[in-house]
Design an enzyme around this catalytic site. Structure first.
Site, PDB file in Angstrom:
ATOM      1  N   CYS A 125       6.094   4.781 -27.663  1.00 56.30           N
ATOM      2  CA  CYS A 125       7.099   4.779 -28.967  1.00 56.30           C
ATOM      3  C   CYS A 125       8.073   3.861 -28.687  1.00 56.30           C
ATOM      4  O   CYS A 125       8.366   3.429 -27.834  1.00 56.30           O
ATOM      5  CB  CYS A 125       7.851   6.221 -28.842  1.00 56.30           C
ATOM      6  SG  CYS A 125       6.574   7.795 -28.835  1.00 56.30           S
ATOM      7  N   ARG A 146       5.191  -0.485 -31.963  1.00 57.62           N
ATOM      8  CA  ARG A 146       5.147   0.359 -30.822  1.00 57.62           C
ATOM      9  C   ARG A 146       4.754   1.785 -31.179  1.00 57.62           C
ATOM     10  O   ARG A 146       4.351   2.545 -30.053  1.00 57.62           O
ATOM     11  CB  ARG A 146       6.443   0.447 -29.935  1.00 57.62           C
ATOM     12  CG  ARG A 146       6.896  -0.738 -29.337  1.00 57.62           C
ATOM     13  CD  ARG A 146       8.136  -0.815 -28.511  1.00 57.62           C
ATOM     14  NE  ARG A 146       8.268   0.195 -27.592  1.00 57.62           N
ATOM     15  CZ  ARG A 146       8.021  -0.310 -26.448  1.00 57.62           C
ATOM     16  NH1 ARG A 146       7.804  -1.485 -25.851  1.00 57.62           N
ATOM     17  NH2 ARG A 146       7.519   0.560 -25.194  1.00 57.62           N
ATOM     18  N   LYS A 156       1.074  -0.816 -29.793  1.00 54.35           N
ATOM     19  CA  LYS A 156       1.060  -2.050 -28.906  1.00 54.35           C
ATOM     20  C   LYS A 156       1.070  -2.004 -27.281  1.00 54.35           C
ATOM     21  O   LYS A 156       0.321  -2.802 -26.798  1.00 54.35           O
ATOM     22  CB  LYS A 156       2.186  -3.163 -29.375  1.00 54.35           C
ATOM     23  CG  LYS A 156       2.284  -4.450 -28.822  1.00 54.35           C
ATOM     24  CD  LYS A 156       1.276  -5.270 -29.304  1.00 54.35           C
ATOM     25  CE  LYS A 156       1.173  -6.536 -28.741  1.00 54.35           C
ATOM     26  NZ  LYS A 156      -0.157  -7.475 -29.111  1.00 54.35           N
ATOM     27  N   TRP A 182       4.740   7.231 -31.613  1.00 60.63           N
ATOM     28  CA  TRP A 182       3.205   7.316 -31.570  1.00 60.63           C
ATOM     29  C   TRP A 182       3.069   8.488 -30.798  1.00 60.63           C
ATOM     30  O   TRP A 182       3.373   8.733 -29.711  1.00 60.63           O
ATOM     31  CB  TRP A 182       2.745   5.858 -30.479  1.00 60.63           C
ATOM     32  CG  TRP A 182       1.210   5.931 -30.589  1.00 60.63           C
ATOM     33  CD1 TRP A 182       0.420   5.347 -31.170  1.00 60.63           C
ATOM     34  CD2 TRP A 182       0.373   6.417 -29.583  1.00 60.63           C
ATOM     35  NE1 TRP A 182      -0.810   5.268 -31.035  1.00 60.63           N
ATOM     36  CE2 TRP A 182      -0.952   6.033 -29.761  1.00 60.63           C
ATOM     37  CE3 TRP A 182       0.725   7.146 -28.105  1.00 60.63           C
ATOM     38  CZ2 TRP A 182      -2.041   6.411 -28.958  1.00 60.63           C
ATOM     39  CZ3 TRP A 182      -0.330   7.442 -27.436  1.00 60.63           C
ATOM     40  CH2 TRP A 182      -1.663   7.072 -27.820  1.00 60.63           C
ATOM     41  N   LYS A 220     -11.537  -6.763 -31.412  1.00 56.39           N
ATOM     42  CA  LYS A 220     -10.754  -7.210 -32.472  1.00 56.39           C
ATOM     43  C   LYS A 220     -11.403  -6.481 -33.574  1.00 56.39           C
ATOM     44  O   LYS A 220     -10.441  -5.997 -34.290  1.00 56.39           O
ATOM     45  CB  LYS A 220     -10.858  -8.460 -32.513  1.00 56.39           C
ATOM     46  CG  LYS A 220      -9.884  -9.247 -31.356  1.00 56.39           C
ATOM     47  CD  LYS A 220      -8.437  -9.001 -31.661  1.00 56.39           C
ATOM     48  CE  LYS A 220      -7.852  -8.951 -30.286  1.00 56.39           C
ATOM     49  NZ  LYS A 220      -8.130  -8.017 -29.321  1.00 56.39           N
ATOM     50  N   ASN A 249      10.457   8.197 -25.128  1.00 56.54           N
ATOM     51  CA  ASN A 249       9.386   7.416 -24.833  1.00 56.54           C
ATOM     52  C   ASN A 249       8.741   7.870 -23.762  1.00 56.54           C
ATOM     53  O   ASN A 249       9.388   7.523 -22.839  1.00 56.54           O
ATOM     54  CB  ASN A 249       9.656   5.702 -25.237  1.00 56.54           C
ATOM     55  CG  ASN A 249       8.350   5.074 -24.809  1.00 56.54           C
ATOM     56  OD1 ASN A 249       7.308   5.438 -25.162  1.00 56.54           O
ATOM     57  ND2 ASN A 249       8.436   3.707 -24.236  1.00 56.54           N
ATOM     58  N   GLY A 250       7.627   8.216 -23.644  1.00 55.32           N
ATOM     59  CA  GLY A 250       6.789   8.722 -22.154  1.00 55.32           C
ATOM     60  C   GLY A 250       6.280  10.016 -22.386  1.00 55.32           C
ATOM     61  O   GLY A 250       5.984  10.640 -23.743  1.00 55.32           O
ATOM     62  N   GLU A 308     -14.218  -9.282 -26.453  1.00 57.69           N
ATOM     63  CA  GLU A 308     -13.045  -9.433 -27.140  1.00 57.69           C
ATOM     64  C   GLU A 308     -13.018  -9.468 -28.558  1.00 57.69           C
ATOM     65  O   GLU A 308     -12.538  -8.844 -29.167  1.00 57.69           O
ATOM     66  CB  GLU A 308     -12.277 -10.664 -26.531  1.00 57.69           C
ATOM     67  CG  GLU A 308     -11.067 -10.841 -27.373  1.00 57.69           C
ATOM     68  CD  GLU A 308      -9.815  -9.846 -26.784  1.00 57.69           C
ATOM     69  OE1 GLU A 308      -9.002 -10.022 -27.765  1.00 57.69           O
ATOM     70  OE2 GLU A 308     -10.130  -9.034 -26.156  1.00 57.69           O
ATOM     71  N   HIS A 320     -32.550  -4.654 -23.396  1.00 60.13           N
ATOM     72  CA  HIS A 320     -32.346  -3.514 -22.594  1.00 60.13           C
ATOM     73  C   HIS A 320     -31.763  -2.354 -23.414  1.00 60.13           C
ATOM     74  O   HIS A 320     -30.883  -1.440 -22.689  1.00 60.13           O
ATOM     75  CB  HIS A 320     -31.627  -3.629 -21.044  1.00 60.13           C
ATOM     76  CG  HIS A 320     -32.452  -4.603 -20.504  1.00 60.13           C
ATOM     77  ND1 HIS A 320     -33.575  -4.120 -19.645  1.00 60.13           N
ATOM     78  CD2 HIS A 320     -32.122  -5.950 -20.256  1.00 60.13           C
ATOM     79  CE1 HIS A 320     -33.895  -5.209 -18.866  1.00 60.13           C
ATOM     80  NE2 HIS A 320     -33.257  -6.189 -19.243  1.00 60.13           N
ATOM     81  N   GLU A 330     -10.659  -2.776 -33.442  1.00 65.49           N
ATOM     82  CA  GLU A 330      -9.230  -2.387 -33.651  1.00 65.49           C
ATOM     83  C   GLU A 330      -8.910  -2.441 -35.151  1.00 65.49           C
ATOM     84  O   GLU A 330      -7.734  -1.460 -35.192  1.00 65.49           O
ATOM     85  CB  GLU A 330      -8.540  -3.275 -32.864  1.00 65.49           C
ATOM     86  CG  GLU A 330      -8.336  -3.011 -31.304  1.00 65.49           C
ATOM     87  CD  GLU A 330      -7.819  -4.028 -30.409  1.00 65.49           C
ATOM     88  OE1 GLU A 330      -6.911  -3.747 -29.605  1.00 65.49           O
ATOM     89  OE2 GLU A 330      -7.845  -5.430 -30.737  1.00 65.49           O
TER      90      GLU A 330
END
Length: 613
Positions: A2, A27, A608, A73, A490, A99-100, A486, A509, A493
């Site tokens: 957050c 955030r 983020k 968040w 992307k 936040n937490g 990566e 495989h 996401e």
């Protein structure tokens, strides 16, 4: 996760809070809210983004010189108006943003219910504000003392700011394992999760330490105490953050801006650390511990998400160039095992924010067991930067797009510098080869610039061809296997297309069963050391009617004849190819997401900085 922001001073608080929340929205963006102090507490909160909150409060009395704001968040409780912050005490006296995660919230909640408290939300945050209320009422304490005593009963992570209707000239802030920055202005204070809401007002900040409680007042007083009631003397830092970095600068999205900034940010990461004319690398963070690092027996690299992919590239770099055994670990798994860590090990942590909760906890474990800890982070003054024995900043500037781009290439650049230096100092990298790689690395910013200019329109076209795909496969070998991971991340996401990255040889495989004419296969095919093998992999895909998009080295005619689409990158040393081959994959994910109507900078369910488990 957050974002929190607070203001106390001579200006109107609301405009500062709302601008700060926009800056912090990367955030978290499930809901937002503010509380203002002006003859009483006024709380406004709304599900959705900060813009939804702005529409909701239109026409309301928003005056006041003291206020707190939050963008969420969701952790405990679904995103809705009730679970949005700020949360208030039962008597309406206190308002709190957080936040937490409070890990023992259930036990505390039961105890408070037994004392007669009732709860409206599903959040752990409401438990915290009512715990402070209970302590304050029971002992008739001032706000700062009630906060301090209440937090001695709390387990978990928190960054909080609290207001008291009966103390209209005061804000109290505290932190443990979640970031909190205190900005010191002229006759004003700001508190925020990071410096982005603060830079408009001051460049002087204090980074609160774990288990510190700060009290700021309207007349300019500042007091910081520990949970043990000890007064501390803080260090004031100057932040070097330009406001221009926080604006889109003509781009539609921050992510696109940050992709195009990479020629500059890669160069900034190397500035003062690499001299291609004289052929050397120097890293200030390594100087004090260089002998210990040169003599290390093993390196353990910790990361999460994109940082873990950078760590995997580092494994290839350190083992090939420095002949140093490397283990790459998800920090979230490492911390919950009983890992073997020795005093001759280097434990290297990679985190853009420097606040990643799992990485921080894993580092604490490694440090307790005697390892040398080294951090590679972007945010100056962050928790990981302060915890480690030493480290290096990547200096890529604020990254606002939730999907990391320039931080990834900054991390890989820094890891390459470290591997070159250690390889040379350990005697495994001959001077001629060392200097050749240094000279080639110095050319990467210019090559990245040329690549962006030359491939952008072609990538946009290719994106149009695959915007309706439901699955995608990314293949790579050696240094470019982590790039495949990566690239797939992307796409997942920001476009919500299911994508997987694989070592190209592993395709047979299992994943080969998925390939048909509807499955785009993205192949990073720039490895000279395994070129024939990659060609064979492409032929295997084509034999099963797969559609191939290949990232190749300029002038490659063999793969161009096989693949359906090719994107060329400038030639460079194989060890450096990830810095270039990842760029078209970033652009591809971006343009597919835009074509699908996705919110590129704020993809659903993500935030983020993961500052909670």
């Amino acid at each position: 996760m957050c974002g929190i922001v607070a203001y106390i001073g001579q200006k109107q608080a609301y405009p500062i809070l709302i601008k700060g929340l926009h800056r912090l929205e990367y955030r978290g963006y499930d809901s937002a809210g503010v509380a203002l102090q002006n003859g009483g507490l006024r709380v406004f909160k709304k599900k959705g983004k900060v813009a939804d909150l702005e529409r909701f409060v239109k026409g309301q009395d928003l005056s006041g010189h003291i206020g707190i704001g939050h963008t969420r968040w969701a952790t405990h409780g679904k995103p809705d108006d009730i679970n949005a912050h700020p949360h208030t005490s039962g008597n309406g006296r206190l308002a709190l943003i957080h936040n937490g995660i409070i890990e023992n919230y259930a036990v505390l909640k039961t105890a408070l219910q037994n004392l007669g408290h009732t709860f409206q939300s599903e959040t752990d945050t409401e438990v915290l504000v009512k715990l402070i209320e209970e302590v304050q009422q029971r002992e008739n304490l001032p706000l700062e003392e009630a906060v301090r005593q209440a937090l001695t009963q709390v387990q978990g992570a928190y960054a909080i700011v609290v207001m008291d209707r009966e103390a209209p000239d005061k804000l109290v802030a505290a932190r443990k394992s979640s970031p909190l920055v205190l900005g010191i202005g002229t006759d004003e204070y700001l508190v925020a999760s990071d410096a982005t809401p603060i830079v408009d007002h001051t460049n002087k900040v204090i980074y609160l330490n774990d288990e510190e409680v700060a009290t700021v007042t309207l007349d300019g007083q500042l007091t910081i105490k520990t949970l043990r009631n000890e007064i501390t003397t803080p260090t004031i830092h100057r932040i070097e953050l330009e406001i221009e970095q926080l604006e889109k600068g003509g781009y539609d999205y921050f992510m696109l801006k940050e992709i195009f900034e990479q020629p500059t940010t890669i160069a900034e990461c190397m500035r003062g650390r690499l001299n291609d004319q004289e052929g050397w690398v120097r890293l200030g963070g390594m100087e004090e511990y260089q002998k210990r690092m040169v003599n290390a027996q093993r390196m353990i690299i910790l990361g999460c998400g994109t940082s873990w992919h950078a760590a995997m590239i580092a494994e290839y770099l350190f083992e090939e160039l420095a002949r140093l055994p490397v283990e790459v670990e998800y920090a979230s798994e490492f911390r919950y095992r009983n890992p073997v860590v020795r005093d001759k090990d280097i434990v290297l942590a990679i985190s853009q924010s420097g606040e990643t909760a799992d990485t921080f906890a894993a580092l604490e474990l490694a440090k307790e067991r005697g390892a040398l800890t080294y951090g590679i982070v972007n945010v100056v003054g962050s928790s990981i930067a302060r915890l480690t024995h030493s480290g290096s900043y990547i200096h890529v500037g604020v990254e606002i797009g939730v999907a990391s781009t320039k931080a990834f290439t900054g991390q890989v650049t820094m890891l390459t510098l470290m591997a070159l230096l250690l390889g040379y100092e350990r005697g495994y990298l001959p001077k001629s080869r060392y200097q050749k790689l240094v000279q080639e690395l110095a050319l990467i910013p210019a090559k990245a610039e040329a690549l962006l200019q030359n491939c952008h329109e072609k990538v946009k076209y290719i994106a149009g061809e695959f915007k309706d795909a439901t699955n995608a496969l990314y293949l790579g070998r050696g240094y470019n296997f982590p790039v495949a991971l990566e690239g797939a991340l992307k796409l997942k996401e920001i476009s919500y297309i299911h994508a997987e990255g694989y070592p190209a040889a592993e395709m047979k495989h299992g994943p080969i069963a998925l390939i048909d004419e509807n499955m785009p296969v993205f192949v990073i095919a720039t490895n000279l050391s395994a070129y024939d093998k990659i060609v064979s992999n492409i032929q295997e895909v084509k034999a099963r009617k797969g559609v191939v998009v290949a990232v190749v080295t300029e002038g490659d005619e063999t793969i161009k004849r096989l693949a359906d689409y090719t994107i060329e990158i400038p030639a460079t040393e194989e060890q450096l190819t990830p810095l270039l081959s990842v760029i078209p994959l970033q652009l591809l994910a971006y343009h597919i997401a835009v074509l699908r109507g996705c919110d590129v900078d704020q993809p659903r369910n993500l935030a983020k900085s993961v500052t909670v488990e």
